[in-house]
Design a protein around this motif. Structure first.
Motif, PDB file in Angstrom:
ATOM      1  N   GLY A 126      47.241  41.955  -4.516  1.00 10.71           N
ATOM      2  CA  GLY A 126      46.607  42.129  -3.222  1.00 10.71           C
ATOM      3  C   GLY A 126      47.552  42.541  -2.110  1.00 10.71           C
ATOM      4  N   LEU A 127      46.961  42.989  -1.015  1.00  5.61           N
ATOM      5  CA  LEU A 127      47.717  43.503   0.116  1.00  5.61           C
ATOM      6  C   LEU A 127      47.345  42.699   1.353  1.00  5.61           C
ATOM      7  CD1 LEU A 127      46.797  47.150  -0.762  1.00  5.61           C
ATOM      8  CD2 LEU A 127      49.050  46.151  -1.044  1.00  5.61           C
ATOM      9  N   PRO A 128      48.309  42.522   2.257  1.00  3.09           N
ATOM     10  CA  PRO A 128      47.986  41.740   3.460  1.00  3.09           C
ATOM     11  C   PRO A 128      47.186  42.561   4.470  1.00  3.09           C
ATOM     12  CG  PRO A 128      50.320  42.372   3.446  1.00  3.09           C
ATOM     13  CD  PRO A 128      49.712  42.969   2.212  1.00  3.09           C
ATOM     14  N   TYR A 129      46.171  41.944   5.067  1.00  8.94           N
ATOM     15  CA  TYR A 129      45.418  42.585   6.149  1.00  8.94           C
ATOM     16  C   TYR A 129      45.080  41.490   7.148  1.00  8.94           C
ATOM     17  CZ  TYR A 129      42.363  45.930   8.453  1.00  8.94           C
ATOM     18  OH  TYR A 129      41.808  46.787   9.371  1.00  8.94           O
ATOM     19  N   ARG A 130      45.504  41.700   8.381  1.00 10.21           N
ATOM     20  CA  ARG A 130      45.386  40.601   9.330  1.00 10.21           C
ATOM     21  C   ARG A 130      44.090  40.627  10.132  1.00 10.21           C
ATOM     22  NH1 ARG A 130      49.111  37.628  10.664  1.00 10.21           N
ATOM     23  NH2 ARG A 130      49.051  37.845  12.907  1.00 10.21           N
ATOM     24  N   ILE A 131      43.688  39.447  10.582  1.00 13.00           N
ATOM     25  CA  ILE A 131      42.518  39.340  11.448  1.00 13.00           C
ATOM     26  C   ILE A 131      42.838  40.032  12.776  1.00 13.00           C
ATOM     27  CG2 ILE A 131      41.112  37.689  12.750  1.00 13.00           C
ATOM     28  CD1 ILE A 131      41.501  35.735  10.440  1.00 13.00           C
ATOM     29  N   PRO A 147      36.899  29.183  12.563  1.00 11.36           N
ATOM     30  CA  PRO A 147      37.587  30.427  12.931  1.00 11.36           C
ATOM     31  C   PRO A 147      36.608  31.396  13.589  1.00 11.36           C
ATOM     32  CG  PRO A 147      38.035  29.835  10.653  1.00 11.36           C
ATOM     33  CD  PRO A 147      36.942  28.930  11.125  1.00 11.36           C
ATOM     34  N   TYR A 149      36.668  34.505  13.648  1.00 14.16           N
ATOM     35  CA  TYR A 149      36.360  35.651  12.804  1.00 14.16           C
ATOM     36  C   TYR A 149      35.157  35.393  11.894  1.00 14.16           C
ATOM     37  CZ  TYR A 149      36.838  39.745   9.927  1.00 14.16           C
ATOM     38  OH  TYR A 149      36.569  40.912   9.288  1.00 14.16           O
ATOM     39  N   ARG A 150      35.078  34.153  11.377  1.00 12.80           N
ATOM     40  CA  ARG A 150      33.956  33.849  10.469  1.00 12.80           C
ATOM     41  C   ARG A 150      32.624  33.883  11.213  1.00 12.80           C
ATOM     42  NH1 ARG A 150      35.451  32.008   4.775  1.00 12.80           N
ATOM     43  NH2 ARG A 150      37.667  32.379   4.902  1.00 12.80           N
ATOM     44  N   ALA A 217      38.096  42.087   4.326  1.00 10.93           N
ATOM     45  CA  ALA A 217      39.533  42.345   4.202  1.00 10.93           C
ATOM     46  C   ALA A 217      40.421  41.298   4.879  1.00 10.93           C
ATOM     47  CB  ALA A 217      39.863  43.744   4.705  1.00 10.93           C
ATOM     48  N   PRO A 218      40.133  40.863   6.097  1.00 10.30           N
ATOM     49  CA  PRO A 218      41.044  39.903   6.720  1.00 10.30           C
ATOM     50  C   PRO A 218      40.973  38.485   6.146  1.00 10.30           C
ATOM     51  CG  PRO A 218      39.763  41.089   8.363  1.00 10.30           C
ATOM     52  CD  PRO A 218      39.129  41.340   7.041  1.00 10.30           C
ATOM     53  N   ILE A 219      39.895  38.130   5.445  1.00 14.42           N
ATOM     54  CA  ILE A 219      39.830  36.734   4.987  1.00 14.42           C
ATOM     55  C   ILE A 219      40.059  36.563   3.492  1.00 14.42           C
ATOM     56  CG2 ILE A 219      38.601  35.573   6.831  1.00 14.42           C
ATOM     57  CD1 ILE A 219      36.023  36.226   5.605  1.00 14.42           C
ATOM     58  N   TYR A 220      39.698  37.571   2.691  1.00 10.10           N
ATOM     59  CA  TYR A 220      40.028  37.478   1.276  1.00 10.10           C
ATOM     60  C   TYR A 220      41.213  38.383   1.023  1.00 10.10           C
ATOM     61  CZ  TYR A 220      35.297  35.608   1.012  1.00 10.10           C
ATOM     62  OH  TYR A 220      34.165  34.870   1.209  1.00 10.10           O
ATOM     63  N   SER A 221      41.903  38.122  -0.074  1.00  7.76           N
ATOM     64  CA  SER A 221      43.009  38.988  -0.446  1.00  7.76           C
ATOM     65  C   SER A 221      42.441  40.367  -0.806  1.00  7.76           C
ATOM     66  CB  SER A 221      43.714  38.335  -1.631  1.00  7.76           C
ATOM     67  OG  SER A 221      44.484  39.247  -2.305  1.00  7.76           O
ATOM     68  N   VAL A 222      43.033  41.423  -0.248  1.00  9.68           N
ATOM     69  CA  VAL A 222      42.571  42.783  -0.547  1.00  9.68           C
ATOM     70  C   VAL A 222      43.148  43.198  -1.897  1.00  9.68           C
ATOM     71  CG1 VAL A 222      42.544  45.187   0.205  1.00  9.68           C
ATOM     72  CG2 VAL A 222      42.489  43.354   1.884  1.00  9.68           C
TER      73      VAL A 222
ATOM     74  N   ILE B 237      47.151  32.734  -3.175  1.00  5.57           N
ATOM     75  CA  ILE B 237      47.163  33.666  -2.042  1.00  5.57           C
ATOM     76  C   ILE B 237      45.946  33.436  -1.153  1.00  5.57           C
ATOM     77  CG2 ILE B 237      46.962  36.111  -1.410  1.00  5.57           C
ATOM     78  CD1 ILE B 237      48.540  36.734  -3.976  1.00  5.57           C
ATOM     79  N   ASN B 238      44.781  33.380  -1.784  1.00  8.90           N
ATOM     80  CA  ASN B 238      43.562  33.167  -1.004  1.00  8.90           C
ATOM     81  C   ASN B 238      43.575  31.822  -0.293  1.00  8.90           C
ATOM     82  OD1 ASN B 238      41.882  35.423  -0.986  1.00  8.90           O
ATOM     83  ND2 ASN B 238      41.191  35.060  -3.074  1.00  8.90           N
ATOM     84  N   LYS B 241      46.040  31.962   2.686  1.00  9.47           N
ATOM     85  CA  LYS B 241      45.503  32.837   3.719  1.00  9.47           C
ATOM     86  C   LYS B 241      44.397  32.116   4.504  1.00  9.47           C
ATOM     87  CE  LYS B 241      44.237  37.717   4.005  1.00  9.47           C
ATOM     88  NZ  LYS B 241      44.003  38.986   3.333  1.00  9.47           N
ATOM     89  N   GLN B 242      43.519  31.451   3.762  1.00  6.02           N
ATOM     90  CA  GLN B 242      42.383  30.808   4.416  1.00  6.02           C
ATOM     91  C   GLN B 242      42.783  29.499   5.099  1.00  6.02           C
ATOM     92  OE1 GLN B 242      39.455  30.897   1.258  1.00  6.02           O
ATOM     93  NE2 GLN B 242      39.567  33.122   1.201  1.00  6.02           N
ATOM     94  N   GLU B 245      43.809  30.494   8.396  1.00  6.35           N
ATOM     95  CA  GLU B 245      42.637  30.860   9.184  1.00  6.35           C
ATOM     96  C   GLU B 245      41.926  29.620   9.736  1.00  6.35           C
ATOM     97  OE1 GLU B 245      39.727  32.795   6.835  1.00  6.35           O
ATOM     98  OE2 GLU B 245      38.393  33.093   8.536  1.00  6.35           O
ATOM     99  N   SER B 268      52.472  39.672  -1.324  1.00 11.34           N
ATOM    100  CA  SER B 268      51.081  39.983  -1.036  1.00 11.34           C
ATOM    101  C   SER B 268      50.596  39.318   0.252  1.00 11.34           C
ATOM    102  CB  SER B 268      50.220  39.550  -2.218  1.00 11.34           C
ATOM    103  OG  SER B 268      48.877  39.544  -1.853  1.00 11.34           O
ATOM    104  N   LEU B 269      51.055  38.093   0.495  1.00 10.26           N
ATOM    105  CA  LEU B 269      50.639  37.380   1.705  1.00 10.26           C
ATOM    106  C   LEU B 269      51.235  38.003   2.956  1.00 10.26           C
ATOM    107  CD1 LEU B 269      51.042  33.702   0.531  1.00 10.26           C
ATOM    108  CD2 LEU B 269      48.967  34.626   1.531  1.00 10.26           C
TER     109      LEU B 269
END
Lengths: 294, 410
Positions: A126-131, A147, A149-150, A217-222, B237-238, B241-242, B245, B268-269
């Protein structure tokens, strides 16, 4: 502290809210599937891959073109929708007259190929994508830390579902669409370009998937498999709601999100299975689904 | 008459074929066949997968064994993280294709299944990717070496460090399969042993969970000081990340303990999200000149640096081929247990892990390193991610032989 079935009430409210958020994704994805199936009679198994493409295109726009989340929210669905149009024109359109199974196999194959290409190119972790900064941070609701965003996801998803429903049920173009699913030859005889209508519908369904992908994209791993993890559940949602029923898939999407959320509290091990249990029960009682016409 | 003629004809037709078969049989007898069984398509692909295969191929090249007239053939397969698929491939490899040694096998549930097969068929498994400490404990066999890391070592290093830093009460988010259970069990023992308390845990379905917010909320409600992540790869990772959040670590009251975090996960993070995370690995590409040299030679696509799992594949195959060189191909092929015994008798030495050894229970031992993920400002660029916090020497890094319950050492 008040307990409900042995679970503290604040925790339960939090879980209900989270269920609603996940339900928003289910609703948005199953909406696209329902539109495509309802209008084109194609079971679009590439939907998960197209959802994933939406997220990846958002990442690419940021990485290569410096375009932020807000641009991605508009551009990614357009680009991926265009890709869908291309698929429909070159391949899927040839299968309308055949059994459902052909469309299913073709789109399933396409989904695997797309996923494989992305995996080869970007790996699996996965790739990082920020909120986006405007939506980062959180509200303290007292019973949970929510949050921003949610919250945004739930609102946008609900608006999108409503808009799609309005377009199909209340506008002229929607009436053409509904008419051509009933009797394409007759509608064509009135001078309406039915094949183009079909192409645009597929494109719009795919764009909805990509839109959900950008939201995710911002909350799950892309990552390339992010779609295939969700898509099975989304298919269950569509089946429970009634194949092709737009309202059904939206309501079921939100409803199942909540059921799943509650399962995560009471018996977390079963949370990935509960939706399929519901599906089995619904199919036994109402084979056409909750909102489907038999 | 006609039967005789047909027999004659087929015999004549088969004659050159038989010659070919004899030649192939001779070549087979002098060929070591290595099977890399790994995750090529899902969440562990980046930390093992094609990189593991590449590491094995490099080990074969650098071993110089082909110059001594021994052929080595490397095959690979995707086990899809499913024990049934992994078992089927392992059986086919051994029964039909003549594979002598199976490498990597991430995902503990698959590793435990293959562990039984290599023992039953008297072949070799050199496991780098799986974590369960049961591979050298209750499930140990004379045919398996567990190379790179395990759940006990991770709990000892990361868990121990967290408890010492004041994290007395724990809650676990556990992947619901063999690996997660083993990691939770080993880490809980440490926490209790150090005087801490385990307040609870939640088991998350594996694979297929993408949203961990619900589980994070339960962790938060437990009011534990440390939330231990007994999961790996994409799941970790998930979760991290969460957790960011949902403000789990806001105010610094709750800490996250990533019990198994690989460098590919950190990549990845992104440092922005991963900074400050404390984790344990047995290999880091930037430890010394030798590890840097190894990583450069491996040259993974896109400038990626090898994970400890991939380094373990390299190191284990290098050592296996050394043993084969000493004992001869015929003996190594005849008995996997003998080959493993030979490997245990020899000290190990390679660029990735330095000097080490293999214990009687099949545990390869080397030091473990406690790292902290750098802040974005401290990093000199891509893959410059870790600060070394401490080193546990080889003889203390892994579970003492006597405590594992391995039947080989009773």
């Amino acid at each position: 502290m008040d307990d409900i079935f042995g679970i503290p009430a604040p925790l339960l409210f939090g879980q209900l809210l989270l269920g609603l958020i996940n339900g928003a994704f289910y609703a948005l994805l199953s909406l696209g599937l329902a539109v495509i199936f309802g209008m084109l009679n194609v079971i679009n198994f590439a939907h998960g891959a197209q959802f994933m493409m939406g997220a990846f295109v958002a990442w690419m726009l940021l990485e290569y073109a410096g375009l932020n989340y807000w641009w991605a929210l508009i551009l990614a669905p357009l680009l991926v929708g265009l890709f869908g149009v291309l698929l429909e024109r070159t391949m899927i359109a040839r299968l309308y007259k055949l059994d459902h199974l052909y469309g299913l196999l073709l789109t399933f194959g396409l989904g695997l190929i797309i996923e494989g290409i992305f995996r080869n190119q970007y790996g699996s972790s996965g790739l990082p994508y920020r909120i986006p900064p405007q939506l980062s941070g959180a509200w303290d609701l007292g019973f949970m830390f929510m949050p921003i965003y949610r919250g945004w996801v739930v609102i946008v998803a609900a608006v999108m579902c409503l808009a799609t429903w309005l377009v199909i049920e209340k506008t002229k173009i929607g009436s053409y669409l509904r008419a051509s699913t009933e009797n394409a030859a007759l509608v064509q005889a009135f001078g309406i370009n039915v094949p183009r209508l079909m192409t645009l519908t597929y494109g719009a369904g795919v764009a909805l998937a990509a839109f959900a992908g950008v939201l995710a994209a911002p909350i799950y791993s892309v990552n390339p498999q992010m779609g295939s993890n969700l898509i099975i559940i989304v298919f269950a949602v569509v089946v429970i709601g009634g194949m092709g029923s737009i309202l059904g898939s939206v309501i079921t999407g939100f409803g199942l999100g909540i059921i799943e959320g509650l399962t995560k509290v009471f018996y977390p091990e079963a949370s990935s299975t509960v939706i399929f249990v519901v599906m089995a029960i619904v199919l036994l009682a109402r084979p056409a689904g909750l909102f489907g016409r038999a | 008459m006609s039967i005789q003629r047909r027999t004659l004809l087929s015999a004549a037709a088969a004659a050159p074929l038989a010659g070919g078969m004899a030649r192939r049989a001779r070549a087979q007898a002098n060929t070591i066949k290595i099977g890399v069984l790994t995750d090529m398509s899902a969440l562990y692909r980046d930390l093992a997968g094609p990189g593991s295969l590449r590491a094995v191929q490099m080990a074969v090249q650098e071993s110089g064994i082909t110059q001594r007239g021994i052929n080595v053939e490397v095959v690979s397969a995707d086990h899809q993280n499913r024990p049934d698929v992994g078992s089927t491939v392992a059986r086919q490899w051994i029964d039909r294709d003549g594979v002598d040694v199976i490498i990597d096998v991430p995902t503990s549930s698959v590793a435990l299944a293959v562990n039984n097969i290599t023992r039953e068929k008297n072949k070799v498994m050199l496991n780098s990717g799986a974590a369960s400490s049961d591979l050298t404990g209750s499930a140990c066999t004379p045919n398996t070496i567990h190379w790179t890391y395990d759940t006990w070592m991770l709990s000892n290093s990361t868990g121990g460090a967290m408890v010492r830093a004041g994290g007395q009460s724990w809650f676990f988010i556990t992947a619901d399969y063999a690996f997660g259970h083993a990691l939770e069990r080993d880490a809980s023992e440490f926490v209790r042993g150090a005087g801490g308390r385990v307040l609870g845990s939640v088991r998350t379905p594996f694979p297929g969970t993408t949203d961990f917010s619900s589980f994070l909320l339960q962790a938060q409600a437990s009011r534990a000081q440390v939330v231990g992540l007994a999961n790996a790869g994409g799941d970790t990772i998930n979760t991290i990340k969460q957790a960011a959040e949902f403000g789990l670590t806001r105010g610094g009251r709750t800490k996250l303990a990533g019990l198994l975090v690989f460098i590919t996960d950190v990549h990845s993070l992104g440092l922005q999200t991963a900074q400050g995370l404390v984790l344990t690995e047995t290999f880091y590409w930037d430890l010394n000149d030798k590890t840097r040299g190894f990583s450069t030679r491996l040259a993974l696509p896109g400038g990626a640096k090898p994970s400890m799992v991939q380094a373990g594949c390299y190191s284990s195959v290098l050592h296996y081929l050394k043993a084969v060189g000493e004992m001869g191909v015929a003996a190594a092929k005849a008995s996997g247990a003998d080959a493993v015994a030979k490997m245990k008798a020899m000290p190990t030495e390679d660029d990735a892990f330095g000097a080490g050894s293999i214990r009687a229970d099949g545990r390869k031992i080397h030091p473990s390193y406690l790292f902290e993920v750098k802040q974005p400002s401290e990093s000199r660029g891509a893959w410059d991610y870790y600060k070394l916090l401490g080193t546990t020497p080889a003889d203390q890094a892994f579970r003492p032989v006597a405590q594992g319950g391995c039947a080989l050492v009773r």
